[in-house]
Design a protein around this motif. Structure first.
Motif, mmCIF file in Angstrom:
data_model
loop_
_atom_site.group_PDB
_atom_site.id
_atom_site.type_symbol
_atom_site.label_atom_id
_atom_site.label_comp_id
_atom_site.label_asym_id
_atom_site.label_seq_id
_atom_site.Cartn_x
_atom_site.Cartn_y
_atom_site.Cartn_z
ATOM 1 N N GLY A 1 1.339 -1.549 0.142
ATOM 2 C CA GLY A 1 0.045 0.092 -0.069
ATOM 3 C C GLY A 1 0.814 1.068 -0.201
ATOM 4 O O GLY A 1 0.289 2.137 -0.068
ATOM 5 N N ALA A 2 2.094 1.548 -0.076
ATOM 6 C CA ALA A 2 3.086 2.358 -0.233
ATOM 7 C C ALA A 2 2.993 3.489 -1.690
ATOM 8 O O ALA A 2 2.334 2.355 -2.292
ATOM 9 C CB ALA A 2 4.165 2.048 0.422
ATOM 10 N N ARG A 3 3.020 4.307 -1.152
ATOM 11 C CA ARG A 3 3.533 5.533 -2.685
ATOM 12 C C ARG A 3 4.718 6.161 -2.788
ATOM 13 O O ARG A 3 5.120 6.225 -1.848
ATOM 14 C CB ARG A 3 2.172 5.925 -2.406
ATOM 15 C CG ARG A 3 1.935 7.312 -4.321
ATOM 16 C CD ARG A 3 1.147 8.340 -4.073
ATOM 17 N NE ARG A 3 1.853 9.979 -2.881
ATOM 18 C CZ ARG A 3 0.988 9.019 -2.088
ATOM 19 N NH1 ARG A 3 0.206 8.542 -1.198
ATOM 20 N NH2 ARG A 3 1.583 10.467 -1.352
ATOM 21 N N LEU A 4 5.356 5.577 -3.351
ATOM 22 C CA LEU A 4 6.158 6.594 -4.076
ATOM 23 C C LEU A 4 6.652 7.708 -4.947
ATOM 24 O O LEU A 4 6.226 7.317 -5.881
ATOM 25 C CB LEU A 4 7.861 5.186 -4.163
ATOM 26 C CG LEU A 4 7.771 4.552 -3.340
ATOM 27 C CD1 LEU A 4 7.377 3.723 -2.476
ATOM 28 C CD2 LEU A 4 9.764 3.490 -3.742
ATOM 29 N N ARG A 5 7.495 8.604 -4.456
ATOM 30 C CA ARG A 5 7.167 9.689 -5.576
ATOM 31 C C ARG A 5 9.012 9.928 -5.654
ATOM 32 O O ARG A 5 9.551 10.052 -4.569
ATOM 33 C CB ARG A 5 7.108 10.990 -5.247
ATOM 34 C CG ARG A 5 6.732 12.095 -6.304
ATOM 35 C CD ARG A 5 6.422 13.371 -5.168
ATOM 36 N NE ARG A 5 7.861 14.274 -4.604
ATOM 37 C CZ ARG A 5 7.954 15.152 -3.706
ATOM 38 N NH1 ARG A 5 6.838 15.989 -3.252
ATOM 39 N NH2 ARG A 5 9.608 15.535 -3.198
ATOM 40 N N VAL A 6 9.282 10.031 -7.297
ATOM 41 C CA VAL A 6 10.999 10.175 -7.545
ATOM 42 C C VAL A 6 10.972 11.020 -8.188
ATOM 43 O O VAL A 6 10.406 11.871 -9.141
ATOM 44 C CB VAL A 6 11.239 8.275 -8.314
ATOM 45 C CG1 VAL A 6 12.724 8.906 -8.773
ATOM 46 C CG2 VAL A 6 10.048 7.182 -8.057
ATOM 47 N N ASP A 7 11.819 12.476 -7.506
ATOM 48 C CA ASP A 7 12.885 13.301 -8.308
ATOM 49 C C ASP A 7 13.716 12.826 -9.055
ATOM 50 O O ASP A 7 14.417 12.123 -8.168
ATOM 51 C CB ASP A 7 12.861 14.313 -7.279
ATOM 52 C CG ASP A 7 10.993 14.649 -6.522
ATOM 53 O OD1 ASP A 7 9.976 14.062 -6.605
ATOM 54 O OD2 ASP A 7 11.299 14.857 -5.007
ATOM 55 N N TYR A 8 13.590 13.043 -10.000
ATOM 56 C CA TYR A 8 14.749 12.477 -10.981
ATOM 57 C C TYR A 8 15.775 13.529 -11.916
ATOM 58 O O TYR A 8 14.182 14.410 -12.177
ATOM 59 C CB TYR A 8 14.944 11.504 -12.129
ATOM 60 C CG TYR A 8 13.482 11.761 -13.042
ATOM 61 C CD1 TYR A 8 13.973 11.444 -13.992
ATOM 62 C CD2 TYR A 8 12.455 11.110 -12.223
ATOM 63 C CE1 TYR A 8 13.041 11.889 -15.097
ATOM 64 C CE2 TYR A 8 11.604 10.709 -12.985
ATOM 65 C CZ TYR A 8 11.344 11.453 -14.486
ATOM 66 O OH TYR A 8 10.127 11.954 -15.463
ATOM 67 N N ARG A 9 16.040 13.533 -12.626
ATOM 68 C CA ARG A 9 16.376 14.657 -13.569
ATOM 69 C C ARG A 9 17.153 13.735 -14.528
ATOM 70 O O ARG A 9 17.794 12.889 -14.559
ATOM 71 C CB ARG A 9 18.116 16.011 -13.558
ATOM 72 C CG ARG A 9 17.182 16.831 -12.185
ATOM 73 C CD ARG A 9 19.186 17.330 -12.154
ATOM 74 N NE ARG A 9 18.343 18.543 -10.345
ATOM 75 C CZ ARG A 9 19.826 18.985 -9.587
ATOM 76 N NH1 ARG A 9 20.682 18.910 -9.851
ATOM 77 N NH2 ARG A 9 19.184 19.872 -8.955
ATOM 78 N N LEU A 10 17.070 14.771 -16.193
ATOM 79 C CA LEU A 10 17.490 14.349 -17.172
ATOM 80 C C LEU A 10 18.699 15.449 -17.727
ATOM 81 O O LEU A 10 18.881 16.594 -17.975
ATOM 82 C CB LEU A 10 16.453 14.027 -18.440
ATOM 83 C CG LEU A 10 15.251 12.614 -17.763
ATOM 84 C CD1 LEU A 10 14.249 13.151 -18.667
ATOM 85 C CD2 LEU A 10 15.493 11.507 -17.732
ATOM 86 N N SER A 11 19.254 14.557 -18.436
ATOM 87 C CA SER A 11 20.852 15.054 -19.146
ATOM 88 C C SER A 11 20.499 15.993 -20.015
ATOM 89 O O SER A 11 20.973 17.441 -19.621
ATOM 90 C CB SER A 11 22.030 14.236 -19.683
ATOM 91 O OG SER A 11 22.238 12.578 -18.813
ATOM 92 N N ARG A 12 19.316 16.240 -20.800
ATOM 93 C CA ARG A 12 19.206 16.984 -21.192
ATOM 94 C C ARG A 12 18.257 18.325 -20.612
ATOM 95 O O ARG A 12 18.082 19.298 -21.348
ATOM 96 C CB ARG A 12 18.147 16.202 -22.492
ATOM 97 C CG ARG A 12 17.214 16.238 -22.614
ATOM 98 C CD ARG A 12 16.486 15.377 -23.141
ATOM 99 N NE ARG A 12 15.434 14.771 -23.109
ATOM 100 C CZ ARG A 12 14.023 14.164 -23.495
ATOM 101 N NH1 ARG A 12 14.255 13.324 -24.334
ATOM 102 N NH2 ARG A 12 12.615 13.274 -22.464
ATOM 103 N N ASP A 13 17.664 18.064 -19.323
ATOM 104 C CA ASP A 13 17.403 18.975 -19.274
ATOM 105 C C ASP A 13 17.906 19.570 -17.804
ATOM 106 O O ASP A 13 17.609 20.911 -16.765
ATOM 107 C CB ASP A 13 15.727 18.614 -18.732
ATOM 108 C CG ASP A 13 15.062 18.120 -19.768
ATOM 109 O OD1 ASP A 13 15.103 19.044 -20.708
ATOM 110 O OD2 ASP A 13 14.513 17.772 -19.093
ATOM 111 N N GLY A 14 18.816 19.394 -17.609
ATOM 112 C CA GLY A 14 19.777 20.010 -16.909
ATOM 113 C C GLY A 14 19.458 20.242 -15.518
ATOM 114 O O GLY A 14 19.685 19.521 -15.447
#
Length: 233
Positions: A210-223
């Motif tokens: 029943g957990a919920r995960l929010r992943v914050d991430y960056r992409l190489s093309r978006d700095g």
């Protein structure tokens, strides 16, 4: 470790003198899109003309314990090249170097572009040793710029399997943090790790039912722009 102590003691006895690198490189991280080029600027920190050599290495298993580098083939067989690969740099001047994608890749691939000063009379020689006695000690450093080559059509796809986050897409995920919520109770875990396509990240927690995960991430093309994605175990 005790073998280094006499050397360290001698260093403390030496007079303090300014130390300067012969080169400065900016930026230290770039990305190259399929069929396009990007630029790296090399600055001279020495008043004398020097010769600079650029070499390209492919990074195998990047951002893992097995990471290592191999030589990238030269010429038409190369996926990434640098031009010019050898150039003279006037004292106090700068030179713009182009990084060119020659061959398409199916998933984001990491390279390192190395810049080093070499003796002008023998371009294949190792960097000349720094002077041992001077008001300012010049240090010949080798600068390694991380260059990420992007596929033509990049895809973000991440999946949870137990306590591992798998990158099933074709782009590098620069995971910044993961918020783990069970009901109304949430805990934020700072991660700051890169996960390349085909790789996996071991989570510092076990996602519960029943957990919920929010992943914050960056992409190489978006700095520095951050993206978010919600995952359910």
């Amino acid at each position: 470790m005790h073998l280094y102590r006499p050397v360290a003691a001698l260093l403390f006895l030496l007079p303090a003198v300014p130390v300067s690198a012969n080169l400065d490189v900016h930026p230290m991280r770039v990305h190259v899109e399929a069929g396009r080029t990007t630029s790296i600027r090399v600055h001279a920190q020495s008043p004398r003309t020097q010769y600079v050599r650029a070499t390209v290495k492919r990074v195998v298993a990047p951002a893992t314990e097995d990471e290592h580098e191999v030589d990238e083939p030269a010429g038409a067989d190369a996926a990434l090249v640098v031009t010019p690969a050898m150039f003279a740099l006037a004292g106090g001047g700068s030179r713009l170097v182009r990084v060119i994608a020659l061959a398409p890749v199916e998933q984001e691939t990491a390279f390192r572009v190395y810049f080093e000063g070499v003796r002008g009379d023998d371009p294949e020689a190792m960097p000349a040793p720094a002077p041992t006695a001077s008001a300012t000690i010049g240090v010949s450093l080798v600068w390694g710029v991380l260059a990420n080559l992007l596929p033509a059509a990049g895809e973000v796809s991440m999946h949870l399997e137990g306590d591992h986050l798998h990158n099933r897409g074709t782009l590098r995920l620069g995971i910044r943090r993961i918020e783990h919520c069970v009901g109304d109770a949430c805990t934020t875990h700072d991660i700051d790790r890169s996960v390349y396509p085909g790789g996996a990240l071991a989570l510092p927690f076990q996602p519960g039912a029943g957990a919920r995960l929010r992943v914050d991430y960056r992409l190489s093309r978006d700095g520095y722009r951050e993206h978010q994605q919600i995952l359910l175990p």
